[in-house]
Enzyme design. Structure first.
Site, PDB file in Angstrom:
ATOM      1  N   LYS A   1      28.340  44.873  32.893  1.00  0.00           N
ATOM      2  CA  LYS A   1      28.382  45.326  31.485  1.00  0.00           C
ATOM      3  C   LYS A   1      26.848  45.800  30.996  1.00  0.00           C
ATOM      4  O   LYS A   1      26.685  45.976  29.892  1.00  0.00           O
ATOM      5  CB  LYS A   1      29.071  44.105  30.456  1.00  0.00           C
TER       6      LYS A   1
ATOM      7  N   LYS B   1      37.708  49.421  36.972  1.00  0.00           N
ATOM      8  CA  LYS B   1      38.350  49.416  36.429  1.00  0.00           C
ATOM      9  C   LYS B   1      38.589  50.340  34.569  1.00  0.00           C
ATOM     10  O   LYS B   1      38.046  50.411  34.288  1.00  0.00           O
ATOM     11  CB  LYS B   1      38.798  48.003  36.239  1.00  0.00           C
TER      12      LYS B   1
ATOM     13  N   LYS C   1      39.805  48.533  28.211  1.00  0.00           N
ATOM     14  CA  LYS C   1      39.669  49.175  26.715  1.00  0.00           C
ATOM     15  C   LYS C   1      38.371  49.827  26.024  1.00  0.00           C
ATOM     16  O   LYS C   1      38.446  49.909  25.305  1.00  0.00           O
ATOM     17  CB  LYS C   1      40.809  47.968  26.194  1.00  0.00           C
TER      18      LYS C   1
HETATM   19  P1  ATP Z   1      37.146  44.849  27.680  1.00  0.00           P
HETATM   20  O1  ATP Z   1      36.533  46.981  28.534  1.00  0.00           O
HETATM   21  O2  ATP Z   1      36.430  44.826  25.828  1.00  0.00           O
HETATM   22  O3  ATP Z   1      36.322  43.999  28.126  1.00  0.00           O
HETATM   23  P2  ATP Z   1      39.328  44.840  29.755  1.00  0.00           P
HETATM   24  O4  ATP Z   1      40.104  45.579  29.157  1.00  0.00           O
HETATM   25  O5  ATP Z   1      38.661  44.168  30.101  1.00  0.00           O
HETATM   26  O6  ATP Z   1      38.374  45.312  27.833  1.00  0.00           O
HETATM   27  P3  ATP Z   1      40.071  41.735  28.480  1.00  0.00           P
HETATM   28  O7  ATP Z   1      40.211  41.440  27.379  1.00  0.00           O
HETATM   29  O8  ATP Z   1      38.607  41.582  29.018  1.00  0.00           O
HETATM   30  O9  ATP Z   1      40.278  43.512  28.732  1.00  0.00           O
HETATM   31  O10 ATP Z   1      41.114  41.275  29.337  1.00  0.00           O
HETATM   32  C1  ATP Z   1      42.368  40.828  28.793  1.00  0.00           C
HETATM   33  C2  ATP Z   1      43.016  40.486  30.126  1.00  0.00           C
HETATM   34  O11 ATP Z   1      43.204  42.430  30.297  1.00  0.00           O
HETATM   35  C3  ATP Z   1      42.290  39.746  31.063  1.00  0.00           C
HETATM   36  O12 ATP Z   1      43.623  39.103  31.554  1.00  0.00           O
HETATM   37  C4  ATP Z   1      42.375  40.657  32.093  1.00  0.00           C
HETATM   38  O13 ATP Z   1      41.836  39.898  33.358  1.00  0.00           O
HETATM   39  C5  ATP Z   1      43.169  42.221  31.779  1.00  0.00           C
HETATM   40  N1  ATP Z   1      42.625  43.256  32.620  1.00  0.00           N
HETATM   41  C6  ATP Z   1      41.702  43.786  31.577  1.00  0.00           C
HETATM   42  N2  ATP Z   1      41.736  45.496  32.742  1.00  0.00           N
HETATM   43  C7  ATP Z   1      42.526  45.203  33.652  1.00  0.00           C
HETATM   44  C8  ATP Z   1      43.151  45.967  34.578  1.00  0.00           C
HETATM   45  N3  ATP Z   1      42.082  47.292  34.610  1.00  0.00           N
HETATM   46  N4  ATP Z   1      43.715  46.068  35.248  1.00  0.00           N
HETATM   47  C9  ATP Z   1      44.799  44.532  35.269  1.00  0.00           C
HETATM   48  N5  ATP Z   1      44.352  43.631  34.261  1.00  0.00           N
HETATM   49  C10 ATP Z   1      43.056  43.823  33.489  1.00  0.00           C
HETATM   50 MG    MG Z   2      36.618  43.020  30.007  1.00  0.00          MG
END
Ligand code: ATP
Ligand code: MG
Length: 330
Positions: free
Chosen positions: A113, A195, A198
């Site tokens: 990040k 990965k 969002k």
């Molecule tokens: P950000 O980009 O803001 O970090 P994010 O998409 O990584 O958002 P988080 O809020 O950090 O989402 O994570 C929420 C949940 O979703 C966590 O349990 C995380 O492990 C899961 N998660 C996030 N991205 C993935 C992915 N690409 N595949 C599977 N699980 C995911």
């Molecule tokens: Mg995340």
């Protein structure tokens, strides 16, 4: 009932990755565990957020949890918003005082990040401690998550152990990450080395749960694959194609082997089209429920009930810890 806890940051609109690693597991386990499902809004502000968009994303996240199948009628389901409970940040401070800074700056997520960024917030280093506090406040035994958060749950374990040893008692329960067998890391459709996230800058490789049919089709059809044309699950050599097979499995309930068999001898285009159809069908059904939920009072009722219940537990734990470290009067 043992406790299970997880949360998804309202740092944007939820994706199929969030569904796969987070929400899906809650739905699978909700009948068997006391479930603490919260919106970690304080985590979202580790990077700048527009206040109005943040409010909207918080409500939308809860609406999506329910639309995806989280059952708010279950007695053992507690839905709440992190910032409405002051004990999370208070416990985090105590735990931060016991965390070497180097332990935080070595984390994968911190490195990812902050890569090529300047002037990022100190909170990007310390938020995993807040996450440890989110978990430890409730003596949660199981923490469903994608693979990216495994290291943070391990930090929570280290902190629990460190605290229990230093103050000689069973103050915190050791949490365990629960990582799904398939779909623990949905990859970005355009760049499968990353990965799906969002908050990714380029949204072409991300499918949001609220995407239109047109966008879903466009993103799936435009997903990066390879040129050998053989449908086979091989994450190392065929990460893009393997990602599509994984998404297919998550949303169809079929195993990857069954899907490979189903598409034996077909071209990638055929697989993509079928996956796009499947996602459109599943996501439009979720979106229809979401719309109804957002217009009802289900969300506020669930959040009020959840806040009241979880605040009591958090207060008790925090008061115990506060006294244990010597804060306040004897
Ligand atoms: P950000 O980009 O803001 O970090 P994010 O998409 O990584 O958002 P988080 O809020 O950090 O989402 O994570 C929420 C949940 O979703 C966590 O349990 C995380 O492990 C899961 N998660 C996030 N991205 C993935 C992915 N690409 N595949 C599977 N699980 C995911
Ligand atoms: Mg995340």
């Amino acid at each position: 009932m043992e406790r299970l806890l997880t949360g998804l940051q309202p740092s944007g609109s939820l994706t199929i990755g969030n569904f796969s690693g987070g929400i899906r597991q809650v739905i699978d386990y909700q009948k068997n565990y006391e479930t603490f499902l919260f919106v970690p809004d304080m985590h979202a502000t580790t990077v700048p957020q527009d206040p109005y968009a943040l409010h909207r994303n918080i409500k939308s996240a809860v609406g999506l949890y329910i639309a995806c199948g989280v059952d708010v009628n279950l007695e053992n389901m507690h839905l709440y918003i992190q910032s409405e409970n002051l004990y999370h940040a208070n416990l985090s401070w105590i735990l931060e005082c016991m965390t070497p800074f180097g332990e935080l700056t070595r984390m994968h997520q911190f490195k990812e990040k902050t890569k090529n960024k300047e002037g990022f917030s100190a909170a990007l280093a310390t938020y995993p401690v807040l996450m440890a506090s989110d978990i430890l406040l409730y003596d949660a035994k199981y923490v469903p998550t994608g693979i990216d958060q495994k290291q943070h749950v391990e930090l929570a374990r280290n902190l629990a152990e460190r605290f229990n040893e230093r103050y000689k008692g069973d103050y915190f329960l050791m949490p365990e990450p629960v990582i799904p067998q398939i779909g623990a890391k949905i990859r970005d459709l355009k760049d499968p080395s990353k990965k799906m996230s969002k908050s990714a800058e380029n949204t072409k490789g991300t499918i949001f749960l609220l995407d239109s049919e047109k966008d879903i089709r466009k993103k799936i059809m435009g997903a990066t694959t390879d040129s050998d044309g053989i449908i086979k699950f091989d994450e190392e050599n065929k990460p893009g194609l393997s990602n599509l097979l994984t998404i297919y499995s998550v949303f169809s309930g079929l195993s990857v082997d069954e899907i490979v068999e189903k598409f034996k001898g077909c071209g990638y285009g055929e697989l993509k089209k079928s996956l796009a159809d499947l996602l459109c069908e599943k996501l439009t059904a979720i979106q229809a429920r979401y719309k109804e939920i957002m217009e009802s009072d289900i969300i506020d009722k669930a959040l009020d009930r959840g806040r009241e219940y979880t605040e009591k537990i958090a207060r008790e734990k925090y008061e115990l810890i506060r006294k244990t470290v010597g804060y306040g009067r004897i």
